[in-house]
Write a protein that holds these residues in place. Structure first.
Motif, PDB file in Angstrom:
ATOM      1  N   UNK A 119       0.691  -1.193  -0.047  1.00  0.00           N
ATOM      2  CA  UNK A 119       0.076   0.075  -0.023  1.00  0.00           C
ATOM      3  C   UNK A 119       0.989   1.240  -0.020  1.00  0.00           C
ATOM      4  N   UNK A 120       2.136   1.238   0.734  1.00  0.00           N
ATOM      5  CA  UNK A 120       2.871   2.458   0.918  1.00  0.00           C
ATOM      6  C   UNK A 120       3.355   2.769  -0.287  1.00  0.00           C
ATOM      7  N   UNK A 121       3.969   1.798  -1.181  1.00  0.00           N
ATOM      8  CA  UNK A 121       4.410   1.972  -2.273  1.00  0.00           C
ATOM      9  C   UNK A 121       3.751   2.533  -3.577  1.00  0.00           C
ATOM     10  N   UNK A 122       2.184   1.824  -3.354  1.00  0.00           N
ATOM     11  CA  UNK A 122       1.296   2.233  -4.126  1.00  0.00           C
ATOM     12  C   UNK A 122       0.969   3.832  -3.977  1.00  0.00           C
ATOM     13  N   UNK A 123       0.783   3.981  -2.811  1.00  0.00           N
ATOM     14  CA  UNK A 123       0.623   5.784  -2.434  1.00  0.00           C
ATOM     15  C   UNK A 123       1.502   6.304  -2.891  1.00  0.00           C
ATOM     16  N   UNK A 124       2.785   6.040  -2.554  1.00  0.00           N
ATOM     17  CA  UNK A 124       4.062   6.862  -2.882  1.00  0.00           C
ATOM     18  C   UNK A 124       4.042   7.155  -4.328  1.00  0.00           C
ATOM     19  N   UNK A 125       3.778   5.820  -5.303  1.00  0.00           N
ATOM     20  CA  UNK A 125       3.883   6.151  -6.488  1.00  0.00           C
ATOM     21  C   UNK A 125       2.892   6.974  -7.195  1.00  0.00           C
ATOM     22  N   UNK A 126       1.725   6.950  -6.466  1.00  0.00           N
ATOM     23  CA  UNK A 126       0.636   7.906  -7.163  1.00  0.00           C
ATOM     24  C   UNK A 126       0.904   9.524  -6.688  1.00  0.00           C
ATOM     25  N   UNK A 127       1.697   9.749  -5.584  1.00  0.00           N
ATOM     26  CA  UNK A 127       1.790  10.771  -5.107  1.00  0.00           C
ATOM     27  C   UNK A 127       2.904  11.564  -5.961  1.00  0.00           C
ATOM     28  N   UNK A 128       3.825  10.671  -6.441  1.00  0.00           N
ATOM     29  CA  UNK A 128       4.974  10.919  -7.210  1.00  0.00           C
ATOM     30  C   UNK A 128       4.444  12.018  -8.435  1.00  0.00           C
TER      31      UNK A 128
ATOM     32  N   UNK B 264      13.380   1.155   4.498  1.00  0.00           N
ATOM     33  CA  UNK B 264      14.107   1.722   3.596  1.00  0.00           C
ATOM     34  C   UNK B 264      13.370   2.638   2.542  1.00  0.00           C
ATOM     35  N   UNK B 265      12.123   2.279   2.327  1.00  0.00           N
ATOM     36  CA  UNK B 265      11.559   2.915   1.095  1.00  0.00           C
ATOM     37  C   UNK B 265      11.283   4.429   1.078  1.00  0.00           C
ATOM     38  N   UNK B 266      11.350   5.339   2.443  1.00  0.00           N
ATOM     39  CA  UNK B 266      11.106   6.471   2.464  1.00  0.00           C
ATOM     40  C   UNK B 266      12.487   7.192   1.777  1.00  0.00           C
ATOM     41  N   UNK B 267      13.350   6.678   2.047  1.00  0.00           N
ATOM     42  CA  UNK B 267      14.718   7.167   1.381  1.00  0.00           C
ATOM     43  C   UNK B 267      14.684   7.283  -0.111  1.00  0.00           C
TER      44      UNK B 267
ATOM     45  N   UNK C 197      11.863   6.950  -1.857  1.00  0.00           N
ATOM     46  CA  UNK C 197      10.925   7.437  -2.687  1.00  0.00           C
ATOM     47  C   UNK C 197      10.375   8.905  -1.999  1.00  0.00           C
ATOM     48  N   UNK C 198      11.157   9.713  -1.408  1.00  0.00           N
ATOM     49  CA  UNK C 198      10.522  10.958  -0.465  1.00  0.00           C
ATOM     50  C   UNK C 198       9.419  11.452  -0.900  1.00  0.00           C
ATOM     51  N   UNK C 199       8.260  10.973  -0.245  1.00  0.00           N
ATOM     52  CA  UNK C 199       7.009  11.315  -0.853  1.00  0.00           C
ATOM     53  C   UNK C 199       6.277  11.852   0.407  1.00  0.00           C
ATOM     54  N   UNK C 200       5.813  13.038   0.524  1.00  0.00           N
ATOM     55  CA  UNK C 200       5.471  13.816   1.705  1.00  0.00           C
ATOM     56  C   UNK C 200       4.108  13.235   2.000  1.00  0.00           C
ATOM     57  N   UNK C 201       3.249  13.030   0.953  1.00  0.00           N
ATOM     58  CA  UNK C 201       1.893  12.461   1.363  1.00  0.00           C
ATOM     59  C   UNK C 201       1.957  10.872   1.371  1.00  0.00           C
ATOM     60  N   UNK C 202       3.039  10.076   0.848  1.00  0.00           N
ATOM     61  CA  UNK C 202       2.937   8.821   1.025  1.00  0.00           C
ATOM     62  C   UNK C 202       3.348   8.611   2.570  1.00  0.00           C
TER      63      UNK C 202
ATOM     64  N   UNK D  21      11.826  19.711   5.432  1.00  0.00           N
ATOM     65  CA  UNK D  21      10.702  19.156   6.358  1.00  0.00           C
ATOM     66  C   UNK D  21      10.480  17.704   5.978  1.00  0.00           C
ATOM     67  N   UNK D  22      11.018  17.044   5.033  1.00  0.00           N
ATOM     68  CA  UNK D  22      10.729  15.603   4.841  1.00  0.00           C
ATOM     69  C   UNK D  22      11.761  14.993   5.918  1.00  0.00           C
ATOM     70  N   UNK D  23      12.765  15.441   6.324  1.00  0.00           N
ATOM     71  CA  UNK D  23      13.655  14.723   7.257  1.00  0.00           C
ATOM     72  C   UNK D  23      12.842  14.219   8.666  1.00  0.00           C
ATOM     73  N   UNK D  24      12.069  15.225   8.831  1.00  0.00           N
ATOM     74  CA  UNK D  24      11.286  15.002  10.000  1.00  0.00           C
ATOM     75  C   UNK D  24      10.251  14.036   9.860  1.00  0.00           C
ATOM     76  N   UNK D  25       9.806  13.987   8.614  1.00  0.00           N
ATOM     77  CA  UNK D  25       8.602  13.014   8.201  1.00  0.00           C
ATOM     78  C   UNK D  25       9.064  11.629   8.486  1.00  0.00           C
ATOM     79  N   UNK D  26      10.349  11.493   7.759  1.00  0.00           N
ATOM     80  CA  UNK D  26      11.145  10.177   7.824  1.00  0.00           C
ATOM     81  C   UNK D  26      11.180   9.615   9.203  1.00  0.00           C
ATOM     82  N   UNK D  27      11.795  10.730   9.895  1.00  0.00           N
ATOM     83  CA  UNK D  27      12.317  10.178  11.306  1.00  0.00           C
ATOM     84  C   UNK D  27      10.923   9.786  12.203  1.00  0.00           C
ATOM     85  N   UNK D  28       9.731  10.477  12.136  1.00  0.00           N
ATOM     86  CA  UNK D  28       8.643   9.923  12.797  1.00  0.00           C
ATOM     87  C   UNK D  28       8.139   8.634  12.180  1.00  0.00           C
TER      88      UNK D  28
END
Lengths: 377, 308, 429
Positions: free
Chosen positions: A14-23, C104-107, C109-114, C260-267
């Motif tokens: 789910x996380x990857x899917x969402x991340x992909x969408x928000x990309x 690892x994925x946040x590093x 795909x740095x996606x804030x909404x994700x 700001x995304x560093x904080x989000x990744x940390x949390x």
């Protein structure tokens, strides 16, 4: 073990899917986006209407004149229902979508937490309606407003109350940042003016039954009640007050000053006196603009229409003056000049308040036919 | 001194009005629980829908030129009771019958889902804003000292009491004197046995939901007219309080619901009047917890024997 | 007596139109101070017509639809995966790989909404797991769970606001306060039966919310507490500007630009660790005697008592453990959002968490996790249909209960399956 696997699979997927969408949402766009954040649904939606109609017209005018820095201007509407929690979510959405400019929020209780997010992310925020003083008292550089503050509206409202020469006054609020803020200002000012404030109470917004409050008003022989809060509550209080036999004077702030209150309270709203930011629709310089609004079906005398329009226009002038949409430059540009806007000449001080904001409030008398008359006291 | 007395009377009036509302709505909760052991979370929304229907009828009649408050309220009452009963019946058919007989949590979640659905259904169909109605019945009697405190008893409050009492009497007569009422009582005692004896329990259950909804409709029209303002969210908190009242009086018992409703209404009015309006809900729930500590089945509730 | 199937299908459709007419088909409004009605816009009428037609056809083809639903009801996906992953080596490798991926994925795909959604999901997973102990394992119907969540959040919020406690200092205290609240709640409800328990717990939840809303001078009332400090990495702050008295900022210490995304990744990473810890601890507890006692209580309280098990201890321990989990989740929520207000802790939140537990399959951890993901992600994804978002949510809850009441992953206790097909079917039920 399987459970860990399954769980990990699920979350990762789910996380990857969402991340992909928000990309996709993070792609750079051509247009300059301005977000308008306010209550577009819920009990205070009529204020949101004022805010969005002012902003929409401004954006339309900008685009008709060729856009901003040769780029089209796009309006993004975000609903916060006047709730602090939604406001934070909306603020995060604005930052995620890489929008750099916000006209909003409307309710002070939304603007306060949202501005934390905007300041942190470097988003310029101009509120056309929030009057709570604390918004600009935190040393933030990205926060501005096109209306006065409650520590200016408070003394003004107190002056209005005093000139009505009441015997016993009750000050009631709804515990919201705006309502309580305004009520406490009025309370303090009244006391220092020597007016007899007998009651200082809070009600819970959203309640249906206010008969205990009315009974208290009668029991304490109150002849004037000041309400800090929004019109849905005051409408019910006024209605139940008249029903319950209370004949005193109702006074309120800008949160109640719109004709929805007459719709909801009917005859009981007759005679309500409310303070609000001055309505600039009568100014000669605005005549053409007011006519254009009317052609769109918008009443330019509604409290927040022109401040919202002015906010967008001033922002666009600052962006043009700065020559860039980079917010660090724009926020400085907003403080460098005097802007000639639909709500008069605006100069922003270091905090983000309008210089001379104490003169921006006026009092109106509401009548049961839904119109309001400017009153001087 | 006399002023204190009239203030007290005023709070009593407030309490009785509130209590009537709670009692009417609580009946719906208690009847459903008594017969199939489920908490109908969507009942508050049924009340809210009946208010909307009432408003629509009154608006339509007013637009046709009808002026008389009597006709407006009666018209609204008739249409609201009919349509809301159909709503009650349909909700049971759609959301509760398919899950009957299973774990009670499943029915509960279905009910909560239904409640969310109905609230938003009305919000989509109408708008989320307040809709207001001009006062239909104005004026009232005043008691007391014009220079001191005057207690006001508006005519509308009296209308509410009278109609509530009439509805209660009608329901009690139905349940005790008619054949169908006897079937209802039998079903709430032992559903399985009643089914074996040849009574169409599905029909009786549907009827129970319809009656509960009808009672809520009475409350919906009366209170909608009294307060004059509705929005899609009014059902939720009122439903919660009414449910509390039903448990207070002993869930499953109709007289319990009436008693619980009145008690809760008066307790709330007194708290709001003498202590603080802000904490009246705390007092209501506190009262419930207190009563349940000493009488775990509610005031008029019967201890249920759990068979192993 | 054979009823004409067309008539039988027509009746529900007609009833629907009758019901929908006033609410969807007519618009109530206040115009020039009068109450008026007018016909709703064409879109609303289209909705009525489409829905009525849909109902007609669904009723007409009732039998095949019911058959399809029954197969859906009985399909238990966990069986398939079990047989594939039955070898321990594969399982262990997969688990390690997936947990690594989650870290690892946040590093990558740095996606804030994700990240935003993921953190929300993790918080709800924590809440779901906690309530699972109370409702799913011990069978105690708690409708006021959100109260413990609020206690945890406000404990941290208040400690931070008044005394400047950092997140790490306040975390155990928040858990402790929530545990205390759970313990105190447990006492009055000891004697109460199922649904009375439900209403009392609901009352507690509401009382806590009302107190938080009204004690404005202490709790900030409806506006709550703002400016709560975010968690720090051994004192390194994730803010743009350093607070007074702070050691250093994260980006300052490492010499990189503020983002700001560093904080989000940390949390996010913190939340992930917390959740994994929760899963592990509760899993262990489930296999210990106390876990068995909870399940025994859920199955048959009277048998429990007749066997001499202390009902008090079992109920109290369930409440306390559940409450502690909620307390941790709450303080985390406060740290993540930075602002808390009473309206985050309304009854509907309790209802949603309860739905997560029931939808997931009572007692099943994996199911709860899946349900938490679904129930959190769906409303976010459906934000475009913001009008219909909650409508679909409510409808989905009802449908899930009708179609698959045992939840996504019904809990299966350790058991042996004999190879005969018929016996396999019976034990799977």
């Amino acid at each position: 073990m399987i459970k860990h696997t399954m769980k990990a699979l699920g979350v990762a997927a789910i996380a990857l899917a969402v991340a992909a969408c928000s990309e996709k949402a993070d792609e750079p766009k051509e247009a300059i986006k301005i977000a308008v954040a306010g209550p577009f649904s819920g009990p205070l939606a009529q204020f949101g209407e004022m805010q969005i109609s002012g902003a929409k017209k401004a954006v339309a005018d900008l685009n008709a004149a060729g856009g901003l820095l040769e780029r089209p201007v796009e309006l993004v509407e975000l609903d916060d229902v006047c709730e602090p929690k939604q406001a934070t979510t909306v603020a995060n959405q604005v930052v995620s979508a890489e929008i750099s400019f916000v006209i909003g929020h409307l309710c002070s209780s939304s603007t306060l937490p949202a501005s934390d997010v905007y300041e942190d992310a470097g988003v310029v925020m101009i509120t056309p309606a929030s009057t709570n003083p604390e918004i600009t008292e935190r040393g933030y550089e990205y926060v501005f407003r096109t209306v006065g503050r409650d520590d200016q509206q408070g003394p003004f409202a107190a002056g209005v109350v005093k000139s009505l020469a009441p015997t016993n006054v009750a000050v009631v609020h709804d515990k919201s940042a705006y309502g309580e803020g305004l009520a406490s200002q009025v309370n303090e000012n009244l006391k220092s003016m020597g007016v007899n404030v007998v009651m200082y109470e809070a009600i819970t917004a959203g309640e249906a039954d206010y008969s205990p409050l009315i009974a208290k008003l009668k029991a304490e022989s109150i002849d004037l009640m000041f309400f800090g809060g929004y019109d849905p509550e005051l409408a019910k209080i006024m209605r139940q007050g008249r029903d319950g036999g209370w004949t005193g004077q109702f006074v309120g702030g800008d949160g109640v000053s719109n004709n929805k209150i007459v719709e909801a309270a009917g005859e009981a709203a007759d005679g309500l006196i409310a303070t609000q930011p001055k309505s600039y629709d009568g100014e000669a310089s605005n005549a053409a603009l007011v006519a254009e609004f009317e052609a769109l079906g918008v009443n330019a005398s509604d409290t927040f229409v022109l401040p919202s329009y002015a906010a967008v226009m001033a922002l666009s002038e600052a962006i043009t003056a700065a020559g860039t949409a980079d917010t660090a430059a724009v926020k400085d540009a907003l403080r460098k000049q005097v802007f000639s806007t639909a709500v008069g000449n605006i100069q922003w001080d270091g905090k983000g308040d309008i210089v001379g904001g104490e003169n921006t409030f006026a009092a109106y008398l509401w009548k049961k036919d839904g119109t309001a008359e400017l009153k001087t006291f | 001194m006399a002023d204190q007395f009239y203030l007290f009377i005023q709070q009593l009036f407030n309490g009785f009005t509130l209590g009537s509302a709670y009692a009417l709505i609580a009946i719906g909760y208690t009847m459903v629980y008594g017969i199939i052991g489920m908490i109908n979370f969507a009942h508050g929304e049924v009340y809210m829908i009946s208010s909307y229907i009432g408003f629509i009828v009154i608006a339509a009649l007013m637009m046709m030129g009808v002026d008389s408050a009597f006709l407006l309220i009666t018209g609204a009452m008739i249409v609201a009771i009919t349509l809301t009963s159909v709503y009650g019946f349909s909700i049971e058919r759609v959301a509760y019958r398919p899950v009957r007989g299973q774990n009670r949590l499943i029915a509960l979640i279905s009910a909560i889902g239904m409640s969310i659905f109905l609230q938003n259904y009305v919000r989509v169909g109408q708008s989320s804003r307040d809709i207001a109605m001009p006062p239909l019945v104005e004026g009232g009697w005043t008691f007391g000292n014009p220079d001191g405190f005057e207690a006001t008893l508006t005519y509308m409050r009296v209308v509410i009491w009278v109609i509530t009492i009439a509805a209660m009497i009608a329901l009690t007569l139905f349940v005790t004197r008619t054949k169908m009422g006897r079937a209802c009582r039998a079903c709430s005692e032992d559903l399985g046995m009643t089914n074996l004896l040849g009574i169409n329990t599905n029909f009786i259950i549907a009827l129970t939901f319809a009656i509960g909804a009808a009672m809520a409709a009475v409350a919906g029209v009366l209170l909608g007219t009294f307060y004059g303002v509705i929005n899609p969210y009014v059902g939720f908190i009122l439903g919660l309080k009414a449910f509390t009242a039903a448990v207070l009086g002993g869930i499953g018992s109709i007289p319990g619901a009436m008693l619980g409703g009145m008690l809760l209404g008066i307790a709330e009015a007194m708290t709001a009047g003498y202590l603080s309006a802000e904490y009246k809900d705390v007092v209501s729930f506190g009262l419930l917890i207190l009563v349940l500590l000493f009488r775990p089945y509610g005031i008029l509730g019967k201890p249920e024997v759990e068979k192993v | 007596m054979m009823r004409n199937p067309f008539v039988a299908a027509l009746i529900p459709a007609v009833v629907f139109v009758l019901l929908a007419l006033p609410i969807l088909g007519i618009d109530l409004l206040n115009e020039s101070l009068m109450l008026k009605i007018q016909a709703a816009p064409a879109a609303d009428w289209m909705m009525i017509i489409i829905a009525a037609v849909a109902i007609f056809f669904i009723q007409l083809f009732r039998k095949p639809i019911d058959a399809g639903v029954t197969t859906f009801k009985e399909a238990v996906p966990s069986l398939n995966l079990k047989s594939y992953l039955v070898q321990p080596k594969v399982m262990r490798l997969l688990t390690i790989f997936l947990i690594l991926a989650l870290f690892l994925w946040p590093f990558l795909y740095e996606s804030r909404s994700g990240l935003d959604i993921s953190i929300k999901v993790l918080i709800y997973i924590m809440l779901g797991l906690g309530l699972n102990v109370v409702v799913g394992l011990a069978g105690l119907l708690d409708l006021g769970y959100v109260g413990f969540y609020a206690v945890g959040a406000y404990t941290y919020g208040l400690l931070n606001y008044y005394f400047g406690f950092s997140f790490w200092m306040a975390l155990p205290i928040a858990g402790g306060m929530a545990a205390l609240a759970g313990f105190l709640l447990g006492f009055p409800v000891l004697r109460l039966r199922g649904d009375y328990l439900a209403i009392v717990t609901l009352g507690f939840g509401e009382i806590i919310r009302i107190l938080l809303n009204n004690l404005t001078s202490i709790t900030g009332g409806p506006n709550g507490i703002t400016g709560i400090d975010r968690p720090t990495l051994f004192g390194l702050e994730f803010n743009r500007k350093l607070r007074d008295g702070g050691w250093d900022t994260f980006h300052g210490f490492f010499g990189i630009e503020y983002d700001p995304i560093y904080r989000m990744i940390f949390i996010y990473l913190l939340a992930l660790i917390l959740v994994l810890l929760c899963i592990y601890v509760i899993n262990r507890l489930q296999r210990m005697p106390i876990g068995r006692a909870w399940e025994a209580l859920r199955e048959d309280e009277i048998a429990c008592r007749s066997l001499g098990m202390s009902r008090t201890m079992i109920k109290l321990s369930a409440f306390t453990i559940g409450a502690t989990t909620a307390g941790f989740a709450g303080s985390f929520f406060a740290a993540y959002q930075g602002t808390i207000s009473p309206e985050s802790f309304v009854f509907i939140e309790s209802a949603i968490i309860l739905a997560i537990v029931v939808l997931g399959g009572m007692g099943s951890q994996v199911g709860v996790i899946l349900a938490a993901i679904v129930l959190t992600v769906l409303p976010e994804v459906a934000r475009e249909f913001s009008q219909f978002r909650m409508l679909m949510f409510g409808g989905l809850m009802v449908l899930m209960m009708i179609w698959r009441p045992q939840g996504f992953m019904p809990m299966t206790r350790p058991h042996i399956q004999l190879n005969s097909d018929k016996i396999q079917k019976e034990t799977a039920q």
